[in-house]
Design a protein around this motif. Sequence first.
Motif, PDB file in Angstrom:
ATOM      1  N   HIS A 292       0.819  -1.228   0.000  1.00 21.41           N
ATOM      2  CA  HIS A 292       0.000   0.000   0.000  1.00 21.41           C
ATOM      3  C   HIS A 292       0.852   1.277   0.000  1.00 21.41           C
ATOM      4  O   HIS A 292       0.694   2.137   0.861  1.00 21.41           O
ATOM      5  CB  HIS A 292      -0.976   0.008   1.192  1.00 21.41           C
ATOM      6  N   THR A 294       2.081   4.408  -2.662  1.00 19.83           N
ATOM      7  CA  THR A 294       1.948   4.990  -4.006  1.00 19.83           C
ATOM      8  C   THR A 294       2.997   6.075  -4.202  1.00 19.83           C
ATOM      9  O   THR A 294       3.345   6.786  -3.258  1.00 19.83           O
ATOM     10  CB  THR A 294       0.563   5.637  -4.218  1.00 19.83           C
ATOM     11  N   SER A 312       3.488   8.085  -0.754  1.00 15.92           N
ATOM     12  CA  SER A 312       2.552   8.093   0.367  1.00 15.92           C
ATOM     13  C   SER A 312       2.372   6.658   0.831  1.00 15.92           C
ATOM     14  O   SER A 312       2.098   5.760   0.025  1.00 15.92           O
ATOM     15  CB  SER A 312       1.198   8.669  -0.058  1.00 15.92           C
ATOM     16  N   SER A 314       0.184   4.358   2.889  1.00 17.48           N
ATOM     17  CA  SER A 314      -1.198   4.402   3.367  1.00 17.48           C
ATOM     18  C   SER A 314      -1.295   4.072   4.859  1.00 17.48           C
ATOM     19  O   SER A 314      -0.701   3.104   5.338  1.00 17.48           O
ATOM     20  CB  SER A 314      -2.016   3.406   2.543  1.00 17.48           C
ATOM     21  N   ASP A 357      -5.407  12.548   3.356  1.00 19.45           N
ATOM     22  CA  ASP A 357      -4.699  11.393   3.939  1.00 19.45           C
ATOM     23  C   ASP A 357      -3.400  11.113   3.176  1.00 19.45           C
ATOM     24  O   ASP A 357      -2.353  10.877   3.784  1.00 19.45           O
ATOM     25  CB  ASP A 357      -5.584  10.143   3.898  1.00 19.45           C
ATOM     26  N   ALA A 358      -3.500  11.141   1.858  1.00 19.23           N
ATOM     27  CA  ALA A 358      -2.299  10.870   1.042  1.00 19.23           C
ATOM     28  C   ALA A 358      -1.250  11.960   1.276  1.00 19.23           C
ATOM     29  O   ALA A 358      -0.052  11.682   1.324  1.00 19.23           O
ATOM     30  CB  ALA A 358      -2.667  10.782  -0.434  1.00 19.23           C
ATOM     31  N   SER A 361       0.436  11.406   4.614  1.00 20.90           N
ATOM     32  CA  SER A 361       1.322  10.236   4.701  1.00 20.90           C
ATOM     33  C   SER A 361       2.477  10.331   3.699  1.00 20.90           C
ATOM     34  O   SER A 361       3.170   9.347   3.448  1.00 20.90           O
ATOM     35  CB  SER A 361       0.520   8.944   4.492  1.00 20.90           C
ATOM     36  N   THR A 397      -6.454   1.846   9.094  1.00 21.71           N
ATOM     37  CA  THR A 397      -6.707   2.576   7.852  1.00 21.71           C
ATOM     38  C   THR A 397      -6.206   1.925   6.562  1.00 21.71           C
ATOM     39  O   THR A 397      -6.546   2.383   5.498  1.00 21.71           O
ATOM     40  CB  THR A 397      -6.103   3.992   7.953  1.00 21.71           C
ATOM     41  N   VAL A 398      -5.357   0.921   6.632  1.00 21.08           N
ATOM     42  CA  VAL A 398      -4.793   0.354   5.398  1.00 21.08           C
ATOM     43  C   VAL A 398      -5.827  -0.476   4.668  1.00 21.08           C
ATOM     44  O   VAL A 398      -6.542  -1.233   5.277  1.00 21.08           O
ATOM     45  CB  VAL A 398      -3.551  -0.500   5.734  1.00 21.08           C
TER      46      VAL A 398
END
Length: 398
Positions: A292, A294, A312, A314, A357-358, A361, A397-398
């Motif tokens: 996870h 990106t 990011s 996740s 969020d992205a 992170s 959250t993942v």
Amino acid sequence: MPAATGDFIYLDHAATTPVDPDVLAVMLPYFTDRFGNPSSFYHQGQESRAALDHARSQAARVLECNPGEIVFTSGATESDNLALRGVAWGARLARRGISPRPHIVTTEIEHHAVLHTAFALERQGFSLSFVQADRQGIVDPGAVAAALRPETCLVSVMYANNESGAIQPLRDIAAIARERGILFHTDAVQAAGMATLHVDDLGVDLLSLSAHKFYGPKGVGLLYVRQGTVVDFHQQGGGQEQGRRGGTENVPGIVGLGAALDRADDQMFDYRRHCATLRDRLWSGILKSVPHVTVNGPLVPELRLPNNLNLSISGVEGETMLLSLDMHGVAASTGSACTTGSTEPSHVLRAMGLSDDACRSALRFTVGRGNTEAQIDATIDAIVESVARARSLAPTTV
Ligand SMILES: Cc1ncc(COP(=O)(O)O)c(C=O)c1O
């Protein structure tokens, strides 16, 4: 804890770089023995003047411009301020108050040195348009063209972004501005040592650089100003820099800038290859071991600075990762060093359309000269361990 080679692993070269020891050696005499004021008539002063002239020639060689088109400054923040304020006020004074108000076009992904200067100009009665970047962080030249008005006096678009590493289609944007007779400025801070800075080839009228981004000293930079460009040079004083920036010159710093830029340009090919090899090793190591994740910014290598990896992870806050990596001896960043400490998500990543969020992170790694494959492997281990730990503490959250 994975072993780090050396005391710590520095992966934040977009924030700053160490001074090259050879550059330092060239600078040192100008702090002590050769301390003359370059404006002084006698021998010691002329020695300092010659050192400034040499540094100006070094910079002019790399930019393929005339030495007289270089204005030394205290860094890119000043250069960006000077470019925007100088052109805007130059246009306003030339129009002697005739409306409409001079207009500036820039982008949402610029460094705060440009963005905040543009906002300050807006408060002084200039008008602004911001062009968006796409999801990869690339500015569309067509969107710049669409933002132009008859009263546009300046377009300012950065060469390469400090957070996403995205390299902008500078020549195309510059050509559009030139066709309309509009001045074009670029903040080329992150491109130095990575891409050509030939001002005619790029088609730029003004270009900002900061020495500490290419293994030179902090607190010194330059602004290239194409001959004949109308600029209101606002820093008045003793007439230094041909009356364009008053104040006794930072001779050791300028000597360092010239030497560092000269070296960065000579070593560009090898440096790019070195950085790309390490950056790609880091990315494939993370991809293999951390689920996870990106990448933020362009995936096409030609559109991205070879030393930049922005990603990011996740469910894991960037700040949490930074702390954990710091404990493992790894120095990285969540984005621009100038905004570290702020809880606001990066304006650059936000402008690229990333979710909050992205953005939160996001982590930026920027490799450089001193890094080795062993350091990259140790970093991958540190990232794997830090992510596993963070996710075990906040597993939802993942
Ligand atoms: C793209 C860009 N522009 C301008 C600056 C400002 O440079 P300085 O702090 O050296 O004035 C930076 C520094 O991070 C930068 O990355």
